[in-house]
Design a protein around this motif. Sequence first.
Motif, PDB file in Angstrom:
ATOM      1  N   ASP A  94     100.047  47.642  24.528  1.00  0.00           N
ATOM      2  CA  ASP A  94     100.548  46.441  25.204  1.00  0.00           C
ATOM      3  C   ASP A  94     101.087  46.784  26.585  1.00  0.00           C
ATOM      4  O   ASP A  94     100.872  46.038  27.552  1.00  0.00           O
ATOM      5  CB  ASP A  94     101.652  45.792  24.366  1.00  0.00           C
ATOM      6  CG  ASP A  94     101.136  45.252  23.045  1.00  0.00           C
ATOM      7  OD1 ASP A  94      99.972  44.824  23.004  1.00  0.00           O
ATOM      8  OD2 ASP A  94     101.889  45.267  22.063  1.00  0.00           O
ATOM      9  N   LEU A  95     101.796  47.911  26.690  1.00  0.00           N
ATOM     10  CA  LEU A  95     102.322  48.336  27.986  1.00  0.00           C
ATOM     11  C   LEU A  95     101.187  48.616  28.969  1.00  0.00           C
ATOM     12  O   LEU A  95     101.215  48.168  30.125  1.00  0.00           O
ATOM     13  CB  LEU A  95     103.197  49.575  27.826  1.00  0.00           C
ATOM     14  CG  LEU A  95     103.664  50.233  29.138  1.00  0.00           C
ATOM     15  CD1 LEU A  95     104.485  49.261  29.981  1.00  0.00           C
ATOM     16  CD2 LEU A  95     104.455  51.508  28.836  1.00  0.00           C
ATOM     17  N   LEU A  96     100.177  49.346  28.512  1.00  0.00           N
ATOM     18  CA  LEU A  96      99.074  49.678  29.417  1.00  0.00           C
ATOM     19  C   LEU A  96      98.280  48.441  29.825  1.00  0.00           C
ATOM     20  O   LEU A  96      97.839  48.325  30.971  1.00  0.00           O
ATOM     21  CB  LEU A  96      98.156  50.731  28.782  1.00  0.00           C
ATOM     22  CG  LEU A  96      98.530  52.184  29.137  1.00  0.00           C
ATOM     23  CD1 LEU A  96      99.903  52.545  28.579  1.00  0.00           C
ATOM     24  CD2 LEU A  96      97.488  53.159  28.635  1.00  0.00           C
ATOM     25  N   ARG A  97      98.143  47.490  28.910  1.00  0.00           N
ATOM     26  CA  ARG A  97      97.465  46.239  29.282  1.00  0.00           C
ATOM     27  C   ARG A  97      98.291  45.471  30.317  1.00  0.00           C
ATOM     28  O   ARG A  97      97.728  44.854  31.238  1.00  0.00           O
ATOM     29  CB  ARG A  97      97.225  45.383  28.032  1.00  0.00           C
ATOM     30  CG  ARG A  97      95.994  45.818  27.238  1.00  0.00           C
ATOM     31  CD  ARG A  97      95.622  44.778  26.192  1.00  0.00           C
ATOM     32  NE  ARG A  97      96.530  44.822  25.053  1.00  0.00           N
ATOM     33  CZ  ARG A  97      96.324  45.547  23.955  1.00  0.00           C
ATOM     34  NH1 ARG A  97      95.229  46.294  23.841  1.00  0.00           N
ATOM     35  NH2 ARG A  97      97.195  45.523  22.970  1.00  0.00           N
ATOM     36  N   ARG A  98      99.614  45.522  30.177  1.00  0.00           N
ATOM     37  CA  ARG A  98     100.481  44.846  31.148  1.00  0.00           C
ATOM     38  C   ARG A  98     100.367  45.520  32.517  1.00  0.00           C
ATOM     39  O   ARG A  98     100.352  44.840  33.552  1.00  0.00           O
ATOM     40  CB  ARG A  98     101.942  44.897  30.658  1.00  0.00           C
ATOM     41  CG  ARG A  98     102.933  44.171  31.567  1.00  0.00           C
ATOM     42  CD  ARG A  98     102.707  42.669  31.511  1.00  0.00           C
ATOM     43  NE  ARG A  98     103.617  41.957  32.398  1.00  0.00           N
ATOM     44  CZ  ARG A  98     103.410  41.759  33.701  1.00  0.00           C
ATOM     45  NH1 ARG A  98     102.312  42.233  34.271  1.00  0.00           N
ATOM     46  NH2 ARG A  98     104.271  41.078  34.428  1.00  0.00           N
ATOM     47  N   VAL A  99     100.278  46.839  32.521  1.00  0.00           N
ATOM     48  CA  VAL A  99     100.119  47.587  33.767  1.00  0.00           C
ATOM     49  C   VAL A  99      98.807  47.193  34.446  1.00  0.00           C
ATOM     50  O   VAL A  99      98.758  46.942  35.651  1.00  0.00           O
ATOM     51  CB  VAL A  99     100.163  49.103  33.508  1.00  0.00           C
ATOM     52  CG1 VAL A  99      99.774  49.892  34.759  1.00  0.00           C
ATOM     53  CG2 VAL A  99     101.558  49.523  33.033  1.00  0.00           C
ATOM     54  N   ARG A 100      97.738  47.148  33.665  1.00  0.00           N
ATOM     55  CA  ARG A 100      96.435  46.754  34.222  1.00  0.00           C
ATOM     56  C   ARG A 100      96.477  45.317  34.728  1.00  0.00           C
ATOM     57  O   ARG A 100      95.896  44.985  35.765  1.00  0.00           O
ATOM     58  CB  ARG A 100      95.334  46.895  33.168  1.00  0.00           C
ATOM     59  CG  ARG A 100      94.961  48.337  32.874  1.00  0.00           C
ATOM     60  CD  ARG A 100      93.800  48.406  31.893  1.00  0.00           C
ATOM     61  NE  ARG A 100      92.552  48.049  32.528  1.00  0.00           N
ATOM     62  CZ  ARG A 100      91.718  48.920  33.092  1.00  0.00           C
ATOM     63  NH1 ARG A 100      92.012  50.203  33.093  1.00  0.00           N
ATOM     64  NH2 ARG A 100      90.589  48.517  33.636  1.00  0.00           N
ATOM     65  N   GLY A 101      97.176  44.453  33.991  1.00  0.00           N
ATOM     66  CA  GLY A 101      97.299  43.058  34.404  1.00  0.00           C
ATOM     67  C   GLY A 101      98.021  42.886  35.716  1.00  0.00           C
ATOM     68  O   GLY A 101      97.816  41.892  36.429  1.00  0.00           O
TER      69      GLY A 101
END
Length: 222
Positions: A94-101
């Motif tokens: 979830d953190l990495l998806r937020r970073v990519r977002g």
Amino acid sequence: MKHPKAAIFDLDGTLLDSVDLHALAWQEAMLQFGHDVSFEQVRSQIGKGGDKLIPAFLSADEQREHGKDLEEWRGNRFKNEYLPLVRPFSAVPDLLRRVRGAGLRIAVASSAKKDEVDKYLDIAGITDLVDVTTSSDDAEESKPAPDIFNVVLKKLKIDGADAVVIGDTPYDAEAARKAGVRTVGVLCGGFSEDELRKAGCAEVYPGPAALLACFERSMLCN
């Protein structure tokens, strides 16, 4: 401070709950080769590669005599006994998806061997979220030398000022500082906030889930 273009994550102790397991494997290797080293002594060195950890406990003569054999024994022990026990900390994908977002590219910079890094990405469920990886195989010296981060920056084709490192050890922060990169620290690897801040971490969070919860106020978003 300008908005970063990339987030560079450490793995062990940052995204994966593996520090104690690595310390056990190293301690057992030390004992196997006749070195009476405590778990606590070894654990304080986790975050370094073998090229920096072994000299902390072996003399130059001992390193020449059996340093490579000790490191190979450690590697086999970890893969066979402890790698199956490694788990990610909560909210890592979830953190990495937020970073990519937020428009950042994602890199992983680890002192682990390349085959271990590939396995770790799979365990953490983030293989498809990572743009660039580096391992100890890419660097002449492991952390706290800046080699691994310099390789990442070169692969990303950005300057240090355009990235943020997320790590759990003072060695991450020291290496990042030498490469001109700001560091966010996480406490889940076992080092204290004071130790991380003294090494150069500008922000410190309990772990990936807390960083995700505070994302909009963090250096990753500003």
